[in-house]
Design a protein around this motif. Structure first.
Motif, PDB file in Angstrom:
ATOM      1  N   GLU A  45       0.823  -1.210   0.000  1.00 45.02           N
ATOM      2  CA  GLU A  45       0.000   0.000   0.000  1.00 45.02           C
ATOM      3  C   GLU A  45       0.856   1.258   0.000  1.00 45.02           C
ATOM      4  O   GLU A  45       0.558   2.220  -0.695  1.00 45.02           O
ATOM      5  CB  GLU A  45      -0.937   0.006   1.201  1.00 45.02           C
ATOM      6  N   LYS A  79      -5.288   2.379  -3.714  1.00 46.82           N
ATOM      7  CA  LYS A  79      -5.907   2.012  -2.442  1.00 46.82           C
ATOM      8  C   LYS A  79      -5.239   2.794  -1.322  1.00 46.82           C
ATOM      9  O   LYS A  79      -4.016   2.807  -1.211  1.00 46.82           O
ATOM     10  CB  LYS A  79      -5.763   0.517  -2.177  1.00 46.82           C
ATOM     11  N   ARG A  81      -5.696   2.977   2.747  1.00 42.60           N
ATOM     12  CA  ARG A  81      -6.332   2.339   3.903  1.00 42.60           C
ATOM     13  C   ARG A  81      -7.400   1.367   3.432  1.00 42.60           C
ATOM     14  O   ARG A  81      -7.071   0.373   2.834  1.00 42.60           O
ATOM     15  CB  ARG A  81      -6.850   3.384   4.874  1.00 42.60           C
ATOM     16  N   PHE A  82      -8.673   1.655   3.670  1.00 43.05           N
ATOM     17  CA  PHE A  82      -9.737   0.731   3.312  1.00 43.05           C
ATOM     18  C   PHE A  82     -10.508   1.164   2.075  1.00 43.05           C
ATOM     19  O   PHE A  82     -11.444   0.489   1.663  1.00 43.05           O
ATOM     20  CB  PHE A  82     -10.709   0.577   4.487  1.00 43.05           C
ATOM     21  N   ASP A  83     -10.140   2.294   1.496  1.00 43.68           N
ATOM     22  CA  ASP A  83     -10.896   2.865   0.385  1.00 43.68           C
ATOM     23  C   ASP A  83     -10.097   2.829  -0.909  1.00 43.68           C
ATOM     24  O   ASP A  83      -8.866   2.777  -0.905  1.00 43.68           O
ATOM     25  CB  ASP A  83     -11.263   4.325   0.695  1.00 43.68           C
ATOM     26  N   TYR A  84     -10.838   2.889  -2.008  1.00 40.56           N
ATOM     27  CA  TYR A  84     -10.227   2.939  -3.337  1.00 40.56           C
ATOM     28  C   TYR A  84     -10.498   4.299  -3.968  1.00 40.56           C
ATOM     29  O   TYR A  84     -11.574   4.871  -3.810  1.00 40.56           O
ATOM     30  CB  TYR A  84     -10.806   1.855  -4.240  1.00 40.56           C
ATOM     31  N   ASN A 116     -19.611   0.211  -6.058  1.00 41.34           N
ATOM     32  CA  ASN A 116     -18.728  -0.364  -5.041  1.00 41.34           C
ATOM     33  C   ASN A 116     -18.582   0.646  -3.907  1.00 41.34           C
ATOM     34  O   ASN A 116     -17.995   1.708  -4.084  1.00 41.34           O
ATOM     35  CB  ASN A 116     -17.368  -0.694  -5.652  1.00 41.34           C
ATOM     36  N   LYS A 117     -19.069   0.288  -2.744  1.00 42.16           N
ATOM     37  CA  LYS A 117     -19.055   1.203  -1.595  1.00 42.16           C
ATOM     38  C   LYS A 117     -17.642   1.517  -1.108  1.00 42.16           C
ATOM     39  O   LYS A 117     -17.441   2.478  -0.379  1.00 42.16           O
ATOM     40  CB  LYS A 117     -19.878   0.622  -0.436  1.00 42.16           C
ATOM     41  N   LYS A 118     -16.665   0.702  -1.502  1.00 45.42           N
ATOM     42  CA  LYS A 118     -15.293   0.974  -1.084  1.00 45.42           C
ATOM     43  C   LYS A 118     -14.620   2.035  -1.952  1.00 45.42           C
ATOM     44  O   LYS A 118     -13.546   2.508  -1.618  1.00 45.42           O
ATOM     45  CB  LYS A 118     -14.467  -0.314  -1.109  1.00 45.42           C
ATOM     46  N   ARG A 120     -14.115   5.466  -2.695  1.00 51.80           N
ATOM     47  CA  ARG A 120     -14.398   6.719  -1.998  1.00 51.80           C
ATOM     48  C   ARG A 120     -14.589   7.863  -2.984  1.00 51.80           C
ATOM     49  O   ARG A 120     -15.446   8.722  -2.812  1.00 51.80           O
ATOM     50  CB  ARG A 120     -13.252   7.026  -1.042  1.00 51.80           C
TER      51      ARG A 120
END
Length: 132
Positions: A45, A79, A81-84, A116-118, A120
């Motif tokens: 990452e 990417k 953290r947890f988001d794209y 896709n909720k990921k 951002r």
């Protein structure tokens, strides 16, 4: 691991003193192996590793599904953290007005984020599409 080495060294008496050292060395190797397994994804990452092709192809397919989009030229996904975060270049009819192009960009962006909720955010660039 070192418990087993200590036990063998104590029970075995003379000649088994080195077993504890070998068990400790084995345990240290296992710790290093585990640390590499933990650090590797984080380094990916940090170094902005390219994501798996599955997500990239899905994003390209979703963007191309809009009827106004003639072709997806480029697509990058980062990417954090947890988001794209998506950076995509789509080609639309070259004769469209700026206002029409703007509406298409927002529709494509909203469609990607809804899909896709990921995801951002999506930065959608438009390019003119010419036949040929």
């Amino acid at each position: 691991m070192t418990f087993i080495g200590n036990s063998i060294a104590l029970i075995g008496n003379k000649g088994y003193e080195q077993v504890d050292n070998w068990a400790a060395l084995f345990a240290a190797g296992f710790i290093v192996y585990s640390a590499i397994g933990i650090i590797r994804p984080a380094l990916g990452e940090i170094m902005d590793k390219a994501l798996e092709n599955k997500l990239l192809e899905e994003v390209r397919k979703i963007a191309a599904a809009k009827k106004e989009v003639k072709r997806v030229e480029k697509c990058f996904i980062c990417k954090m953290r947890f988001d794209y975060f998506v950076d995509i270049h789509i080609e639309v009819d070259a004769d469209l007005t700026v206002a029409d192009g703007h509406l298409i960009v927002h529709a494509a962006k909203d469609h990607l984020i809804k899909y896709n909720k990921k995801i951002r955010d999506a930065l959608v660039h438009i390019e003119p599409y010419f036949l040929g």
